[in-house]
Design an enzyme around this catalytic site. Structure first.
Site: not given
Length: 432
Positions: A189, A239, A283, A417, A421
């Site tokens: 990743k 987050e 993920e 994506e 965002k």
């Protein structure tokens, strides 16, 4: 005003009726200007001025940073002393002016709101300082405080130009490199990101922008740091890096993304598809396992959700797993920052090879984007991962977004994506 002889850092406090803190902060003319509003919405903070700081512009050694912090812990007896600031995403490379690779500030004046009351805190630093001079400097800051002014929504500004770094063609190349079998076998990743720089016709007040963004994303962390008139870093990040209450730690794996639906039925369908999606579930699981493995050497106990849940924002929704740990005695905030930051949700796995790829190929320095921003003190600390963020300069705004690239990632889908965002902040800023 008398301070105890043996206490180098003293904090005075008084309670007062609440005022709108972003309006108050926007009206001030003294720097730094700092804002913090946690995701749980229990407390809101605005602060100005500089009492003491840790500042590393050119080089930063995490062990020295931890030693500097530990040396200060015994210099103030108040449980309320807090240092606000952040560390850059990659502390091995040059960072933005004034922000540095790490910077933490004990403000001169701090306003903390809970409900309809605020606590006004004044910090005094007598550590190797002339007492009379310190008193006078504090009084000078107090004398220059301005009354709050109502914030009006910013007029959408005219877009003069837009540039993306990397651009779409380069983005496709990078995603294809990461998803090649030979590379992906050793580095499963890499979180690639993009800087979208927009030139605008008018100058914007960063605190007004943050207030509007806050209204669109109420279940996020909202924070801002302005060390000079030239640059302000603001973020509405969903987050949490971690919340520490003494030896109890709360963190999370937030990775895997889809859009929101136009109605409840469509929204629920998209959420279920995200839960069932192999790529996104993989993920999120990678992030969860890495965090658990990083915390185990520092903890007596680590527990994590086995199944992911949905975390909803205005335009997008994420996969989320909660993680809790009981820390070993003596573990401090910089032990945690070294272990957890940058997480696989913003860097990749394994950390070293993913960061090396980003450093060499992404094409720009992230600065505090995807860094760790928050506050620490003796008893409680909280840090957010600074995604969904913007660096505001005169007539220029740099916006940041990233996407986790794993085996099977599609370059066009990942590019979209990024657009998803940025949708909220662009809708606030630009008159299309």
């Amino acid at each position: 005003m008398q301070a105890p002889e043996m206490t180098p850092i003293v904090q005075l406090s008084v309670e007062a009726p609440a005022v709108p803190l972003l309006s108050w902060l926007s009206a001030q003319t003294q720097y730094p200007r700092i804002y913090w509003h946690g995701r749980d919405k229990v407390e809101e903070v605005a602060a100005i001025g500089l009492c003491k700081q840790f500042y590393y512009q050119d080089q930063v050694d995490d062990h020295q940073l931890a030693a500097d912090y530990q040396a200060q812990r015994g210099k103030g007896t108040s449980q309320d002393l807090r240092y606000y600031g952040g560390v850059a995403f990659d502390r091995t490379v040059e960072c933005w002016p004034e922000f540095g690779r790490a910077r933490f500030v004990l403000p001169r004046i701090e306003l903390r709101r809970r409900g309809q009351k605020i606590k006004i805190l004044l910090n005094l630093n007598f550590d190797n300082q002339n007492r009379e001079l310190e008193y006078q400097q504090a009084l000078d800051v107090i004398a220059k405080i301005e009354k709050p002014k109502p914030l009006s929504p910013p007029n959408k500004t005219r877009l003069m130009s837009r540039s993306d770094l990397p651009d779409k063609d380069r983005w496709r190349e990078l995603v294809e490199q990461v998803t090649q079998h030979n590379f992906n076998q050793t580095t499963p990743k890499v979180v690639l990101s993009r800087q979208t720089q927009i030139e605008i016709a008018e100058q914007l007040d960063p605190w007004t922008v943050l207030a509007c963004w806050q209204g669109r994303n109420p279940n996020s962390f909202q924070f801002g740091f302005q060390f000079s008139p030239d640059r302000t870093f603001i973020s509405c990040s969903p987050e949490r890096l971690y919340l520490r209450r003494q030896n109890e730690l709360f963190t999370e794996a937030l990775a895997g993304t889809t859009i929101r639906g136009l109605n409840q039925e469509e929204d629920d369908l998209l959420a279920q598809q995200l839960l069932d999606d192999v790529k996104n579930s993989h993920e999120n699981q990678l992030v969860r396992q890495h965090i658990v493995d990083a915390l185990k050497p520092l903890s007596q106990y680590v527990g994590a959700d086995e199944k992911a849940k949905i975390f909803k924002l205005t335009h997008i929704q994420h996969l989320h797993r909660a993680i809790r740990a009981e820390l070993n005695a003596g573990v401090n905030d910089f032990d945690l920052l070294r272990a957890l930051h940058p997480t696989p949700a913003v860097g990749g796995l394994p950390r070293h090879s993913a960061l090396s790829f980003i450093r060499q190929r992404e094409g720009y320095a992230r600065g505090w984007y995807a860094g760790a921003c928050g506050y620490f003190n003796h008893y409680e600390s909280e840090f957010s991962v600074a995604i969904r963020s913007a660096l505001i300069e005169p007539r220029r705004i740099s916006l940041y977004a990233g996407a986790g690239v794993v085996a099977g990632s599609d370059p066009d889908a990942e590019w979209q994506e990024l657009e998803n965002k940025l949708a909220t902040i662009l809708s606030i800023l630009i008159d299309f």
